[in-house]
Design a protein around this motif. Structure first.
Motif, PDB file in Angstrom:
ATOM      1  N   ASP A  41       0.671  -0.928   0.372  1.00 23.73           N
ATOM      2  CA  ASP A  41      -0.542  -0.118  -0.503  1.00 23.73           C
ATOM      3  C   ASP A  41       0.786   1.204  -0.219  1.00 23.73           C
ATOM      4  N   GLY A  42       2.444   1.279  -0.154  1.00 25.66           N
ATOM      5  CA  GLY A  42       2.664   2.707   0.013  1.00 25.66           C
ATOM      6  C   GLY A  42       3.096   2.853   1.484  1.00 25.66           C
ATOM      7  N   LYS A  43       2.650   1.710   2.420  1.00 29.06           N
ATOM      8  CA  LYS A  43       2.867   2.854   3.225  1.00 29.06           C
ATOM      9  C   LYS A  43       2.998   1.572   4.655  1.00 29.06           C
ATOM     10  N   LEU A  44       4.196   2.498   5.893  1.00 28.26           N
ATOM     11  CA  LEU A  44       3.996   1.098   6.560  1.00 28.26           C
ATOM     12  C   LEU A  44       3.211   0.823   7.332  1.00 28.26           C
ATOM     13  N   ASP A  45       2.223  -0.639   7.822  1.00 29.68           N
ATOM     14  CA  ASP A  45       1.569  -0.456   9.408  1.00 29.68           C
ATOM     15  C   ASP A  45       2.012  -0.660   9.935  1.00 29.68           C
ATOM     16  N   GLU A  46       1.533  -1.383  11.512  1.00 22.98           N
ATOM     17  CA  GLU A  46       2.276  -1.425  12.540  1.00 22.98           C
ATOM     18  C   GLU A  46       3.061  -2.576  12.637  1.00 22.98           C
ATOM     19  N   ALA A  47       2.707  -3.479  12.029  1.00 22.62           N
ATOM     20  CA  ALA A  47       3.809  -4.901  11.802  1.00 22.62           C
ATOM     21  C   ALA A  47       4.779  -5.094  11.367  1.00 22.62           C
ATOM     22  N   GLU A  48       4.455  -3.876  10.416  1.00 24.17           N
ATOM     23  CA  GLU A  48       5.834  -3.925   9.398  1.00 24.17           C
ATOM     24  C   GLU A  48       6.556  -3.026   9.989  1.00 24.17           C
ATOM     25  N   ARG A  49       6.148  -1.783  10.519  1.00 26.53           N
ATOM     26  CA  ARG A  49       7.086  -1.645  11.319  1.00 26.53           C
ATOM     27  C   ARG A  49       7.676  -1.427  12.359  1.00 26.53           C
ATOM     28  N   GLU A  50       7.486  -2.586  13.046  1.00 21.48           N
ATOM     29  CA  GLU A  50       8.214  -3.766  13.896  1.00 21.48           C
ATOM     30  C   GLU A  50       9.001  -4.810  12.814  1.00 21.48           C
ATOM     31  N   ALA A  51       8.760  -5.346  12.139  1.00 20.10           N
ATOM     32  CA  ALA A  51       9.391  -5.987  12.033  1.00 20.10           C
ATOM     33  C   ALA A  51      11.127  -5.047  11.610  1.00 20.10           C
ATOM     34  N   MET A  52      10.337  -3.585  10.739  1.00 20.62           N
ATOM     35  CA  MET A  52      12.080  -2.815  10.559  1.00 20.62           C
ATOM     36  C   MET A  52      12.622  -2.370  11.730  1.00 20.62           C
TER      37      MET A  52
END
Length: 89
Positions: A41-52
């Motif tokens: 979606d072009g944005k980082l949701d909470e799960a994606e930010r946590e993986a980062m």
């Protein structure tokens, strides 16, 4: 006259040097989104930010943080949490 010339020179050099930094920052952000944006979606949701965050901690050699923090212990009898009122003073 020398003051104005000097000031214009400093401003020109500052503007010239700041452009590559801004472009590099935008490129780094695009790389992070490309790497961690799993749903596209072009944005980082909470799960994606946590993986980062997890990957960055691992790169720095830090211990992984627990998913859930331990709950605060219950207050002792007679102890009150929250804002103090005049009675407590």
């Amino acid at each position: 006259m020398k003051f104005i010339t000097g000031t214009l020179f400093v401003l020109a050099v500052t503007a010239f040097l700041s452009v590559p930094g801004a472009a590099q920052e935008g490129g780094r952000r695009a790389e992070m989104i490309k790497k961690y944006d799993k749903n596209g979606d072009g944005k980082l949701d909470e799960a994606e930010r946590e993986a980062m965050r997890k990957d960055r901690r691992a790169a720095r050699g830090e211990e992984p943080q627990d998913e859930k923090k331990e709950p605060r212990p219950a207050p002792a009898p007679g102890e009150r949490r929250g804002p103090m009122d005049e009675k407590a003073l």
